[in-house]
Design a protein around this motif. Structure first.
Motif: not given
Ligand SMILES: C[S@@+](CC[C@H](N)C(=O)[O-])C[C@H]1O[C@@H](n2cnc3c(N)ncnc32)[C@H](O)[C@@H]1O
Length: 277
Positions: A20-41
């Protein structure tokens, strides 16, 4: 802090969460602007399934090993499975990507990751894995407290992954408090929270708190391998997603229906809105 993820890496719950995490990241990649992934644990980032810990429990054998062997493969699983496969040879499964490694494999050169791990030894292992990587910042720090320090990110787009070990009986309560505080500071961020499905009572209270929290767009997804009548076992794996991308629920449902078959689930899965728009 007794929990070490090395004993559980690649189990059915990791498979569901990471797919599911990969699905969400792939969606973020549909826009050109950069994103930040934060992993708390964050854990240690990458796991050797031949190491003593993973071999002791053998949990990955009923998880990622089974999925890789299964004939059925839906498109929504592809980014996750491609990442796992690329760490291994075609005939051998040895390495499993934990959440920071998986995120890193999916990120583009403009995207950024911040990861926190509180266990001193695990934090060092994680730091070594990403040493010299300018897109990654690893902190030996409390992930909850770090939410305030790092969010909202300058990119104003991204995914926050909260995946605590639930060793503490108050974890659900702490988590909801931190989540609501963080959401106030960054209401448009995407949040992915993992929770164990054992005893249903704390989960019921968790849902009630979430509904009363004022946060909108909350999707809950559960892969239930066993019915709810064994409160001491990990019967299922739960994911709360706040602000999921458009139609992500469809992809998650297709992942759930594949995993139900592959893992021969005896419980009923769900993917539904806890709170809508
Ligand atoms: C379930 S594991 C993480 C697995 C990882 N997210 C993955 O998917 O590969 C939970 C991790 O949180 C760490 N941990 C526990 N309490 C923490 C805290 N308050 N802040 C940051 N890390 C913590 C544990 O040492 C453990 O490595």
């Amino acid at each position: 802090m007794n929990y070490r993820h090395a004993f559980h890496a690649g189990n059915f719950s990791d498979v569901f969460k990471h797919a599911v995490m990969a699905v969400l990241i792939e969606h973020l990649k549909q826009k050109n602007s950069p994103f930040c992934y934060m992993d708390t644990h964050a854990g240690i980032g990458q796991y050797d399934l031949m190491a003593i810990q993973a071999q002791k429990t053998g949990e990955y054998k009923d998880g990622i090993a089974q999925l890789l062997d299964a004939a059925e493969e839906v498109p929504a699983l592809k980014p996750y499975l491609d990442a796992v496969r690329s760490l291994n040879t075609p005939d051998t499964l040895r390495y499993y990507p934990g959440s920071p490694k998986l995120a890193r494999m999916l990120m583009r050169p403009t995207d950024r990751m911040v990861a926190c791990e509180l266990h001193p030894e695990d934090a060092q292992t994680l730091k070594s894995l990403f040493r010299g990587d300018r897109q990654v910042a690893i902190h030996h720090a409390d992930g909850y407290k770090s939410l305030k320090a790092f969010l909202p990110p300058p990119e104003r787009r991204g995914l926050v992954h909260i995946d605590p070990p639930y060793e503490d009986r108050e974890e659900f309560v702490n988590l909801t408090r931190w989540l609501a505080l963080t959401h106030k500071r960054w209401p448009t961020g995407m949040y992915l929270v993992w929770y164990p499905i054992k005893d249903r009572r704390p989960i019921k209270r968790f849902y009630e708190e979430l509904v009363g929290s004022g946060m909108n767009r909350q999707l809950v997804c559960e892969l239930n391998l066993n019915p709810d009548n064994t409160p001491d076992a990990l019967n299922g794996s739960g994911l709360l997603i706040i602000n999921p991308p458009f139609e992500a629920d469809k992809k998650i449902r297709s992942i759930l229906s594949t995993l139900e078959k592959v893992f021969d689930a005896k419980g009923k899965s769900r993917c539904e809105w806890l709170v809508g728009e």
